[in-house]
Enzyme design. Structure first.
Site, PDB file in Angstrom:
ATOM      1  N   CYS A 227       4.275 -21.014 -54.841  1.00  0.00           N
ATOM      2  CA  CYS A 227       3.523 -21.541 -55.814  1.00  0.00           C
ATOM      3  C   CYS A 227       4.043 -23.013 -56.342  1.00  0.00           C
ATOM      4  O   CYS A 227       4.860 -23.532 -55.994  1.00  0.00           O
ATOM      5  CB  CYS A 227       3.294 -20.636 -56.995  1.00  0.00           C
ATOM      6  SG  CYS A 227       3.125 -18.953 -56.256  1.00  0.00           S
TER       7      CYS A 227
ATOM      8  N   ARG B   6       0.626 -26.205 -52.651  1.00  0.00           N
ATOM      9  CA  ARG B   6       1.562 -25.069 -52.667  1.00  0.00           C
ATOM     10  C   ARG B   6       0.705 -23.644 -52.670  1.00  0.00           C
ATOM     11  O   ARG B   6       1.322 -22.749 -52.711  1.00  0.00           O
ATOM     12  CB  ARG B   6       2.712 -25.123 -53.815  1.00  0.00           C
ATOM     13  CG  ARG B   6       3.406 -26.389 -53.657  1.00  0.00           C
ATOM     14  CD  ARG B   6       4.397 -26.514 -54.825  1.00  0.00           C
ATOM     15  NE  ARG B   6       5.580 -25.922 -54.730  1.00  0.00           N
ATOM     16  CZ  ARG B   6       6.673 -26.275 -54.079  1.00  0.00           C
ATOM     17  NH1 ARG B   6       6.958 -27.428 -53.639  1.00  0.00           N
ATOM     18  NH2 ARG B   6       7.823 -25.267 -54.338  1.00  0.00           N
TER      19      ARG B   6
ATOM     20  N   TRP C  73      -0.060 -18.951 -54.771  1.00  0.00           N
ATOM     21  CA  TRP C  73      -0.418 -18.519 -53.504  1.00  0.00           C
ATOM     22  C   TRP C  73       0.136 -16.907 -53.678  1.00  0.00           C
ATOM     23  O   TRP C  73       1.253 -16.605 -53.692  1.00  0.00           O
ATOM     24  CB  TRP C  73       0.366 -19.143 -52.599  1.00  0.00           C
ATOM     25  CG  TRP C  73      -0.188 -18.843 -51.008  1.00  0.00           C
ATOM     26  CD1 TRP C  73      -1.343 -19.079 -50.425  1.00  0.00           C
ATOM     27  CD2 TRP C  73       0.614 -17.936 -49.984  1.00  0.00           C
ATOM     28  NE1 TRP C  73      -1.296 -18.889 -49.131  1.00  0.00           N
ATOM     29  CE2 TRP C  73      -0.261 -18.039 -49.017  1.00  0.00           C
ATOM     30  CE3 TRP C  73       1.867 -17.526 -50.228  1.00  0.00           C
ATOM     31  CZ2 TRP C  73       0.334 -17.168 -47.827  1.00  0.00           C
ATOM     32  CZ3 TRP C  73       2.349 -16.560 -48.710  1.00  0.00           C
ATOM     33  CH2 TRP C  73       1.452 -16.550 -47.796  1.00  0.00           C
TER      34      TRP C  73
ATOM     35  N   ASN D 244       8.043 -19.375 -59.089  1.00  0.00           N
ATOM     36  CA  ASN D 244       7.798 -19.614 -57.612  1.00  0.00           C
ATOM     37  C   ASN D 244       8.813 -19.103 -56.830  1.00  0.00           C
ATOM     38  O   ASN D 244      10.313 -19.217 -57.360  1.00  0.00           O
ATOM     39  CB  ASN D 244       8.044 -21.365 -57.437  1.00  0.00           C
ATOM     40  CG  ASN D 244       7.909 -21.835 -56.037  1.00  0.00           C
ATOM     41  OD1 ASN D 244       7.459 -20.736 -55.264  1.00  0.00           O
ATOM     42  ND2 ASN D 244       8.743 -22.667 -55.704  1.00  0.00           N
ATOM     43  N   GLY D 245       8.615 -18.229 -55.819  1.00  0.00           N
ATOM     44  CA  GLY D 245       9.653 -17.579 -55.058  1.00  0.00           C
ATOM     45  C   GLY D 245       9.251 -16.132 -54.896  1.00  0.00           C
ATOM     46  O   GLY D 245       8.301 -15.628 -55.125  1.00  0.00           O
TER      47      GLY D 245
ATOM     48  N   GLU E 115      -1.808 -26.185 -30.660  1.00  0.00           N
ATOM     49  CA  GLU E 115      -1.929 -26.516 -31.701  1.00  0.00           C
ATOM     50  C   GLU E 115      -3.709 -26.858 -31.909  1.00  0.00           C
ATOM     51  O   GLU E 115      -3.916 -26.643 -33.088  1.00  0.00           O
ATOM     52  CB  GLU E 115      -1.260 -27.963 -31.665  1.00  0.00           C
ATOM     53  CG  GLU E 115      -1.694 -28.985 -32.813  1.00  0.00           C
ATOM     54  CD  GLU E 115      -1.558 -28.578 -34.455  1.00  0.00           C
ATOM     55  OE1 GLU E 115      -0.781 -27.613 -34.282  1.00  0.00           O
ATOM     56  OE2 GLU E 115      -1.827 -29.360 -35.150  1.00  0.00           O
TER      57      GLU E 115
ATOM     58  N   LYS F 199      -5.773 -25.187 -35.245  1.00  0.00           N
ATOM     59  CA  LYS F 199      -6.618 -26.156 -35.994  1.00  0.00           C
ATOM     60  C   LYS F 199      -8.016 -25.131 -36.170  1.00  0.00           C
ATOM     61  O   LYS F 199      -8.742 -25.223 -37.160  1.00  0.00           O
ATOM     62  CB  LYS F 199      -7.071 -27.565 -35.465  1.00  0.00           C
ATOM     63  CG  LYS F 199      -5.836 -28.392 -35.210  1.00  0.00           C
ATOM     64  CD  LYS F 199      -5.127 -28.748 -36.377  1.00  0.00           C
ATOM     65  CE  LYS F 199      -4.094 -27.961 -36.618  1.00  0.00           C
ATOM     66  NZ  LYS F 199      -3.339 -28.466 -37.834  1.00  0.00           N
TER      67      LYS F 199
ATOM     68  N   GLU G  39      -7.553 -22.059 -38.449  1.00  0.00           N
ATOM     69  CA  GLU G  39      -7.270 -22.507 -39.914  1.00  0.00           C
ATOM     70  C   GLU G  39      -8.446 -22.627 -40.627  1.00  0.00           C
ATOM     71  O   GLU G  39      -8.529 -22.232 -41.707  1.00  0.00           O
ATOM     72  CB  GLU G  39      -6.191 -23.626 -39.976  1.00  0.00           C
ATOM     73  CG  GLU G  39      -4.869 -23.267 -39.651  1.00  0.00           C
ATOM     74  CD  GLU G  39      -3.930 -24.577 -39.811  1.00  0.00           C
ATOM     75  OE1 GLU G  39      -3.053 -24.611 -40.737  1.00  0.00           O
ATOM     76  OE2 GLU G  39      -4.410 -25.334 -39.105  1.00  0.00           O
TER      77      GLU G  39
ATOM     78  N   HIS H 231      -2.241 -12.643 -15.951  1.00  0.00           N
ATOM     79  CA  HIS H 231      -1.207 -11.498 -16.300  1.00  0.00           C
ATOM     80  C   HIS H 231      -1.798 -10.536 -17.549  1.00  0.00           C
ATOM     81  O   HIS H 231      -1.101 -10.183 -18.120  1.00  0.00           O
ATOM     82  CB  HIS H 231       0.367 -12.318 -16.416  1.00  0.00           C
ATOM     83  CG  HIS H 231       0.708 -12.937 -15.346  1.00  0.00           C
ATOM     84  ND1 HIS H 231       1.031 -12.223 -13.980  1.00  0.00           N
ATOM     85  CD2 HIS H 231       1.075 -14.106 -14.979  1.00  0.00           C
ATOM     86  CE1 HIS H 231       1.446 -13.238 -13.213  1.00  0.00           C
ATOM     87  NE2 HIS H 231       1.507 -14.274 -13.917  1.00  0.00           N
TER      88      HIS H 231
ATOM     89  N   LYS I 145      -0.660 -25.577 -48.178  1.00  0.00           N
ATOM     90  CA  LYS I 145      -0.154 -26.646 -47.479  1.00  0.00           C
ATOM     91  C   LYS I 145       1.407 -26.551 -47.115  1.00  0.00           C
ATOM     92  O   LYS I 145       1.929 -26.924 -46.213  1.00  0.00           O
ATOM     93  CB  LYS I 145      -0.472 -27.974 -48.227  1.00  0.00           C
ATOM     94  CG  LYS I 145      -0.069 -29.329 -47.548  1.00  0.00           C
ATOM     95  CD  LYS I 145      -1.161 -29.903 -46.663  1.00  0.00           C
ATOM     96  CE  LYS I 145      -0.521 -31.025 -45.845  1.00  0.00           C
ATOM     97  NZ  LYS I 145      -1.040 -30.744 -44.410  1.00  0.00           N
TER      98      LYS I 145
HETATM   99  C1  G6P Z   1       1.777 -24.244 -43.554  1.00  0.00           C
HETATM  100  C2  G6P Z   1       0.732 -25.221 -43.512  1.00  0.00           C
HETATM  101  C3  G6P Z   1       0.663 -25.911 -42.043  1.00  0.00           C
HETATM  102  C4  G6P Z   1       2.038 -26.486 -41.723  1.00  0.00           C
HETATM  103  C5  G6P Z   1       3.127 -25.555 -41.668  1.00  0.00           C
HETATM  104  C6  G6P Z   1       4.488 -26.247 -41.903  1.00  0.00           C
HETATM  105  O1  G6P Z   1       1.343 -23.293 -42.967  1.00  0.00           O
HETATM  106  O2  G6P Z   1      -0.634 -24.915 -43.405  1.00  0.00           O
HETATM  107  O3  G6P Z   1      -0.189 -26.853 -41.675  1.00  0.00           O
HETATM  108  O4  G6P Z   1       2.478 -27.106 -40.154  1.00  0.00           O
HETATM  109  O5  G6P Z   1       3.043 -24.861 -43.231  1.00  0.00           O
HETATM  110  O6  G6P Z   1       4.556 -26.905 -42.744  1.00  0.00           O
HETATM  111  P1  G6P Z   1       5.575 -28.115 -42.970  1.00  0.00           P
HETATM  112  O7  G6P Z   1       5.294 -28.903 -44.260  1.00  0.00           O
HETATM  113  O8  G6P Z   1       7.196 -27.578 -42.879  1.00  0.00           O
HETATM  114  O9  G6P Z   1       5.241 -29.210 -41.854  1.00  0.00           O
END
Ligand code: G6P
Length: 610
Positions: free
Chosen positions: A2, A27, A74, A100-101, A483, A487, A490, A506, A605
């Site tokens: 958070c 956060r 969060w 936070n934590g 990746e 995307k 997400e 497999h 994020k």
């Molecule tokens: C979160 C974000 C991702 C990101 C990951 C790692 O899950 O939603 O988009 O890749 O954290 O974040 P960082 O800031 O360590 O790259």
């Protein structure tokens, strides 16, 4: 996990706190809240969902509160509801806590407090902190907080206000970042989980750690260690001229950030290569060439998209520099007792520099004597402070939760680092120059894909009717497919599985049917023939196929239902055009679905809990 923000000063505290929380929404944005003291009473306002909901509630009240603490959440313990939103107030309504934590032993502490007839209003671990401080309080808040900290297991950054101390915020931290900024002339004091939320201010900043407590009021800031002895903290000048980015006419930050990439890739390269010597240049690398040449093993640690970039970087380091390199997911690595020898270099990659699992893995590697090279976008972060040396992406703030430009900048820095390591070893100047020539073309390659975004938009329309997808690729295109699938998951909430194309026979091939399209990444030349075979296997079982293939790969056209043609590049760099196309595909599918693209449900994020 958070964001925490606190303010004492002459500005409208509520407004300043809300602005601060908006900077911290990366956060988490499940709920938010503020608390302050007014006429000797605690006042708290909370709202479920994004900060805009809190703002609406506050606007109805014309509120003045000083001092103030605020929080954006969060959800970890308890659903995302107003009841579980911070600040959490003790049952006697004397104090409010933002946190936070995670408090690992909250359950036993809760049981203890319940036995003392203390009743709880929320399901959170945080409420245990507010109730415990109130339970221990006998007129001295610092002592009550200190007693509470000694009972907590886990990680935390907390800020507290108490109605007996109407001019004061008290804060503490263990393993979670908490920055305190002050400006004596303006008599401002600010608290934040991230100093980057102190936008546009000139401050002296320090960080709390190891159960330190800060008692903050207009006159002074006193910092105490875990034994309550006063200590002097080293401060840094924090001079922020940054302002919060805008969408600049784009519908979403994600789209703006996708389109920024020719520029951000260029910025990651700028000043970091020498054409004459066919190598990279890193002025701020705090490792000697001797140390780097002695490296026998590289361990890359990261999470999410950064881990995907790290996996591509690992392949480049092995292929180009011939150094055995392993990219590990940070949350796994830290429990693995990693093998770190004298000649292991650890690279930690993080856009935010605050991901708790990455930081924890870095600490584990450091405890084993490893040197850490950070690859980070955000400055002034925990990872930048804890790394021995840092390479910055310089991509500018990435606001969309779904990472796009940070990913391609990470690949760029890793490509340059791989080139540097290769040239220190066996790579010839000519080969180095040839690689640089290809890398320098990438901004144009990316621009070309972006120019054809409308074509991807119409493909997105067609494929958005499906619910499940396979994303397949081999070698560099395998991680690219992971990746790309991430995307889509997400932001569109569709089920997308990234898989090595050669492996689906497999087991996963059992899922193939006309209802499950395959998104095929065919730009890895070395394995091109092989992926054609894999596509035939899924085609003969009825899968619709959308392929991303380089111009001239006509065999793909014979097999796939749809092909998006990519400008050519070498295998090591083929991720760029393929990923840009995949980012656009995910974006336009999400648009078709009408999801919240910049702040998708359940995500944050920066994930600051382990
Ligand atoms: C979160 C974000 C991702 C990101 C990951 C790692 O899950 O939603 O988009 O890749 O954290 O974040 P960082 O800031 O360590 O790259």
């Amino acid at each position: 996990m958070c964001g925490i923000f606190g303010y004492i000063g002459t500005e409208n505290a509520v407004k300043t706190c809300i602005e601060g929380l908006k900077q911290l929404a990366y956060r988490g944005y499940d709920s938010s809240g503020i608390a302050g003291i007014r006429k000797g009473q605690l006042v708290s306002i909370k709202a479920e969902g994004k900060i805009v909901n809190l703002e609406k509630k506050i606007q109805l009240k014309d509120l003045e509160l000083a001092p103030i603490i605020g929080h954006t959440r969060w959800a970890t313990h308890g659903i995302a509801s107003e009841n579980n939103a911070h600040p959490h107030i003790d049952s006697k309504e004397t104090l409010a806590v933002v946190h936070n934590g995670i408090i690992d032993n909250f359950d036993s502490l809760r049981t203890f407090l319940k036995q003392k007839n203390i009743s709880f209003r929320s399901e959170t671990d945080t409420e245990v902190i507010s109730q415990l401080i109130a339970y221990h309080y006998e007129g001295n808040l610092t002592v009550a907080l200190n007693k509470t900290l000694s009972l907590l297991k886990g990680s935390f950054a907390i800020a507290i206000i108490h109605k007996d101390f109407p001019n004061q915020i008290i804060a503490a931290s263990r393993e979670s970042p908490l920055a305190i900024g002050y400006n004596h002339t303006k008599k401002e004091r600010l608290i934040s989980s991230d100093p980057n939320a102190f936008l546009g201010r000139n401050l002296n900043v320090f960080y709390l750690r190891n159960d330190e407590i800060a008692v903050i009021n207009r006159q002074k800031i006193e910092v105490l260690d875990a034994h309550l002895s006063p200590i002097i903290k080293k401060t840094e000048k924090f001079n922020s001229t940054l302002t919060f980015p805008t969408k600049e006419g784009y519908e979403h930050f994600m789209l703006k950030e996708i389109f920024e990439q020719p520029n951000t890739i260029q910025k990651a390269m700028l000043g970091h290569y020498s054409e004459n010597f066919g190598t990279a240049i890193f002025d701020n690398l705090n490792f000697s060439n001797q140390e780097l040449m002695a490296t026998r093993h590289i361990l890359i640690i990261a999470c999410g998209t950064s881990w995907h970039a790290g996996s591509i970087g690992a392949s480049m380091l092995e292929d180009m520099a011939r150094i055995s390199t392993q990219a590990e997911i940070a949350s796994e690595l830290r429990f693995k007792n990693p093998i770190i020898s004298d000649n292991t270099l650890v690279i930690a990659i993080s856009q935010s520099g605050e991901t708790a699992d990455t930081i924890a893995a870095v600490r584990e590697a450091k405890a084993k004597g490893a040197k850490i090279l950070g690859i980070v976008n955000a400055q002034n972060t925990t990872l930048t402070r804890e790394s021995d040396s840092c390479l910055f992406l310089k991509a500018g703030p990435e606001i969309s939760v779904c990472s796009t430009k940070a990913f391609t900048s990470q690949i760029t820095v890793l490509a340059l680092f791989a080139l540097y390591m290769a040239r220190l070893r066996h790579m010839s100047k000519e080969d180095g120059k040839a690689f640089l020539d290809e890398l320098k073309k990438i901004p144009d390659v990316v621009t070309e894909v972006l120019q054809r975004h409308e074509q991807i938009q119409s493909l997105a329309k067609k494929y958005s009717t499906f619910h499940d997808f396979f994303f397949l690729g081999r070698r560099y295109m395998h991680t690219t497919s992971l990746e790309a699938a991430l995307k889509l998951k997400e932001i569109s909430y569709l089920n997308a599985n990234g898989y090595p194309a050669g492996e689906i026979k497999h087991g996963p091939i059992a899922l193939i049917s006309p209802k499950l399209p395959v998104i095929a990444f065919c730009a890895n030349h070395q394995t091109y023939d092989k992926i054609l075979g894999n596509l035939m296997e899924v085609k003969s079982r009825g899968a619709p196929i959308l392929a991303f293939a380089p111009y001239g790969a006509h065999e793909v056209q014979e097999i796939a239902d749809d092909v998006f043609w990519l400008p050519p590049t070498i295998d090591e760099l083929a991720t760029y055009p393929s990923s840009i196309a995949a980012q656009l595909l995910a974006y336009y599918i999400a648009k078709e679905k009408g999801t919240e693209i910049d702040q998708p449900r359940n995500l944050a994020k920066s994930v600051t809990v382990q």
